[in-house]
Design an enzyme around this catalytic site. Structure first.
Site, short mmCIF file in Angstrom:
data_model
loop_
_atom_site.label_atom_id
_atom_site.label_comp_id
_atom_site.label_asym_id
_atom_site.label_seq_id
_atom_site.Cartn_x
_atom_site.Cartn_y
_atom_site.Cartn_z
N PRO A 250 7.40 37.22 36.68
CA PRO A 250 6.57 38.44 36.61
C PRO A 250 7.03 39.45 35.57
O PRO A 250 6.20 40.14 34.98
CB PRO A 250 6.68 39.00 38.03
CG PRO A 250 6.90 37.80 38.89
CD PRO A 250 7.80 36.90 38.06
N TYR A 251 8.32 39.55 35.35
CA TYR A 251 8.82 40.48 34.33
C TYR A 251 8.26 40.11 32.96
O TYR A 251 7.69 40.95 32.25
CB TYR A 251 10.34 40.48 34.31
CG TYR A 251 10.93 41.23 33.14
CD1 TYR A 251 10.68 42.58 32.95
CD2 TYR A 251 11.75 40.57 32.22
CE1 TYR A 251 11.23 43.27 31.87
CE2 TYR A 251 12.30 41.25 31.14
CZ TYR A 251 12.03 42.60 30.98
OH TYR A 251 12.56 43.27 29.90
N GLY A 252 8.41 38.85 32.57
CA GLY A 252 7.89 38.39 31.29
C GLY A 252 6.38 38.49 31.20
O GLY A 252 5.82 38.84 30.16
N LYS A 255 5.33 42.15 30.68
CA LYS A 255 5.59 42.56 29.31
C LYS A 255 4.57 41.97 28.34
O LYS A 255 4.12 42.64 27.40
CB LYS A 255 7.00 42.15 28.89
CG LYS A 255 8.10 43.06 29.40
CD LYS A 255 8.10 44.40 28.66
CE LYS A 255 9.33 45.23 28.98
NZ LYS A 255 9.34 46.52 28.26
#
Length: 448
Positions: A250-252, A255
């Site tokens: 989810p972080y990637g 972004k």
């Protein structure tokens, strides 16, 4: 004792005269009071005239004006680890800086260090606010004359993002700000909402809010802090800027969504945009003024360098290495470790080279991958502590091998990493850790 009073045969009575049950004031005393009032009014008027003639009276804040030869940069997340180092470099290079941070991950102590280093009026301003509130963000942009934005503000832990991609798991600490005594340090408080938005909102939606505010207020330059996590787990190494973006956590993904919004916006805009996808950040200010001080409750999600230092200091019983069965030479993950000083230098060079109506996308790394086991060995040497290591199963969302091809940023921005000795970077960070046992102190307290 000398007597400066008048000698009177019959002292004057200060009592009012009384006739038939009615009091009448002494007319001479009444005239005296009126005279004093007129004198006070005259002096006040003179003071006001003198103040108005002063060049500093009622003059607008330097942060609200565009000034020839001065570039005013808004640094979002400027109280955080990377953002504070970037703000320091900008200030050192003569930029005017406004930091906006909600202090959910940043530390006001880092801002105080900057204020002490650069106390001159019109150099540094801190605003405590949440980028998730569009009205607040618009007020900030309306009241300040920004020339550029460096957008660092974001939650940035891969493990946390896989555990709570949508959960509203972050909240603001209670506000407790002790304002420094130096009058040259402007500080504005725009009270954030009680809690932060979900993970995707914090990264993607907040970037949209910033972008909309920039467009509405004619701010023409954006330097966006992105990540190699947008590439996911590519089949081919090293990673170039044209490597397909297929994030696996989810972080990637958040972004990449933010990048997509920026790129879509750029198609009908003359904004100068730079997107920097950087790799694993380590190190700290070589002069020992700033460092990394994550919140204790976030240690399990933090950078491997912080975990190593916690183990070396005895805060944790040892270092937990998650994953030893990856298809690498020693079974542990391989990463490209970039020193924070080099990373900040890349941001400044990107700001200098930003061109209207153009988008630049760059990987920021050393071009060399090191395994987690190699990192642990370097950390043991840097700290002089034989850190106990526990090997555990893989962490969700991790990938086996990631390192950059930095040839494009060298070719176009004349940037290359200078602090490439892993052990020396860790030694620099370790010195700061040892001399700051409690980080910057309480995250929200700034002592005067």
């Amino acid at each position: 004792m000398l007597n400066f009073g008048r000698n009177r045969a019959q002292p004057r009575s200060n009592r009012p005269l009384s006739l038939g049950g009615m009091d009448y004031s002494d007319p001479k005393r009444k005239n005296n009071v009126v005279g004093k009032i007129l004198l006070a009014a005259t002096l006040t008027a003179l003071c006001i005239i003198m103040l108005k003639q002063s060049p500093t009276f009622n003059s607008p804040s330097p942060f609200s004006l565009h000034e020839e030869g001065v570039t005013h940069v808004l640094v979002t997340g400027g109280a955080g680890y990377i953002g504070s180092h970037a703000a320091m470099r900008l200030l050192k290079d003569g930029y005017r800086v406004t930091i906006v941070d909600n202090l959910s991950r940043g530390n006001i102590g880092a801002v105080k260090v900057l204020q002490e280093l650069f106390p001159e009026p019109g150099r540094l301003q801190f605003i405590y606010a949440d980028l998730g509130d569009p009205k607040t963000v618009n007020i900030i942009f309306q009241q300040n004359a920004f020339d550029a934005v460096m957008h660092f503000a974001a939650v940035a832990y891969v493990g946390e993002s896989t555990m709570n991609p949508l959960k509203n798991n972050l909240c603001f600490p209670p506000l407790k700000l002790t304002i420094p005594s130096a009058a040259a340090f402007p500080l504005a408080v725009l009270f954030p909402s009680p809690s932060l938005p979900p993970y995707y909102h914090n990264i993607t939606s907040n970037t949209l809010v910033v972008l909309e505010a920039m467009a509405a207020n004619d701010v023409k330059t954006l330097i966006y802090s992105s990540t190699c996590a947008t590439y996911g787990e590519p089949e081919k190494m090293p990673i170039t800027e044209v490597t397909p973006q297929e994030p696996i956590n989810p972080y990637g993904k958040a972004k990449k969504m933010a990048e997509d919004i920026i790129l879509d916006f750029s198609k009908n805009s003359d904004m100068a945009i730079m997107i920097l996808r950087y790799f694993n950040v380590i190190g700290s200010d070589p002069d020992g003024r700033l460092g990394e001080a994550p919140r204790p409750e976030l240690r399990e999600h933090g950078r491997i360098s912080g975990a190593c230092f916690d183990a070396a200091r005895g805060i944790t019983p040892g270092l937990k290495v998650k994953g030893t069965d990856y298809k690498t030479h020693d079974g542990t993950c391989i990463r490209d470790y970039i020193d924070v000083t080099d990373l900040v230098d890349a941001h400044v060079k990107a700001l200098e080279k930003a061109t209207p109506a153009k988008v630049g996308i760059y990987n920021v790394g050393t071009g060399k991958g090191r395994s987690v086991k190699d990192f642990v060995k370097a950390c043991k040497k840097a700290t002089g502590v034989d850190i106990k290591v526990e090997y555990l199963p893989r962490r969700p969302g991790d990938y086996a091998e990631v390192y950059s091809d930095p040839s494009k940023i060298y070719r176009e921005l004349n940037w290359t990493a200078q602090y490439t000795d892993l052990q020396k970077s860790l030694q620099t960070a370790w010195r700061w850790q040892k001399s700051h046992q409690n980080g910057y102190g309480s995250p929200l307290v700034m002592a005067s």
